[in-house]
Design an enzyme around this catalytic site. Structure first.
Site, PDB file in Angstrom:
ATOM      1  N   CYS A 127       0.826  -1.216   0.000  1.00 34.78           N
ATOM      2  CA  CYS A 127       0.000   0.000   0.000  1.00 34.78           C
ATOM      3  C   CYS A 127       0.859   1.265   0.000  1.00 34.78           C
ATOM      4  O   CYS A 127       0.360   2.352  -0.261  1.00 34.78           O
ATOM      5  CB  CYS A 127      -0.949   0.009   1.200  1.00 34.78           C
ATOM      6  SG  CYS A 127      -0.100   0.174   2.780  1.00 34.78           S
TER       7      CYS A 127
ATOM      8  N   CYS B 154      -2.616  -3.026   8.707  1.00 30.97           N
ATOM      9  CA  CYS B 154      -2.132  -1.692   9.080  1.00 30.97           C
ATOM     10  C   CYS B 154      -1.490  -1.711  10.466  1.00 30.97           C
ATOM     11  O   CYS B 154      -0.607  -0.893  10.757  1.00 30.97           O
ATOM     12  CB  CYS B 154      -3.270  -0.679   9.030  1.00 30.97           C
ATOM     13  SG  CYS B 154      -4.242  -0.759   7.501  1.00 30.97           S
TER      14      CYS B 154
HETATM   15 FE1  FES Z   1      -1.519   0.860   4.228  1.00 29.28          FE
HETATM   16 FE2  FES Z   1      -3.325   0.960   6.122  1.00 29.28          FE
HETATM   17  S1  FES Z   1      -3.645   0.813   3.971  1.00 29.28           S
HETATM   18  S2  FES Z   1      -1.181   0.756   6.359  1.00 29.28           S
END
Ligand code: FES
Length: 130
Positions: A39, A108
């Protein structure tokens, strides 16, 4: 940054809206980085250490709601812990301290645990190995 869908717990929203210990730490004794290559989110955890106890912590983060809340609560979890105790903090502990995270946001909470491990490792390594 990935779009964040709720529902969020009260604790997540509280830490997101009022992050604890946000900012770089002057004269930190160590720092650790936690990141998620998929991400692109990341955090830096700063630690002040006296003896083998973490007496203060702060953070910088770039990431989603859950990453910000996880980073914030991570600083609260490590304060007062010995280095050994801090190393045992798991992503689940961070998620639990936030009243839980949605299943698809559990990853996360890994940022905080990874940053703790990195900061402690960096501190324990002989000087010059950083
Ligand atoms: Fe990347 Fe939450 S979407 S740490």
């Amino acid at each position: 940054m990935e779009m964040c869908a709720g529902p969020w717990s009260e604790q997540v929203m509280d830490h997101f809206m009022n992050p604890r210990n946000l900012g770089e730490m002057e004269g930190a004794d160590s720092f650790g980085i936690g990141g998620d290559i998929l991400c692109g989110d990341s955090m830096i955890l700063f630690l002040r250490i006296r003896g083998d106890v973490i007496v203060d912590a702060s953070f910088l983060v770039q990431g989603c709601v859950a990453a910000i809340a996880s980073s914030s609560v991570t600083t609260e979890l490590v304060k007062g812990k010995t280095l050994e105790e801090a190393k045992r903090i798991l992503p689940e502990d961070i998620s639990n301290a936030l009243g839980g995270l949605p299943e698809h946001k559990m990853h996360c909470s890994v940022l905080g645990a990874a940053a703790i491990g990195d900061a402690v490792r960096r501190y324990e390594e002989p000087r010059g190995a950083q």
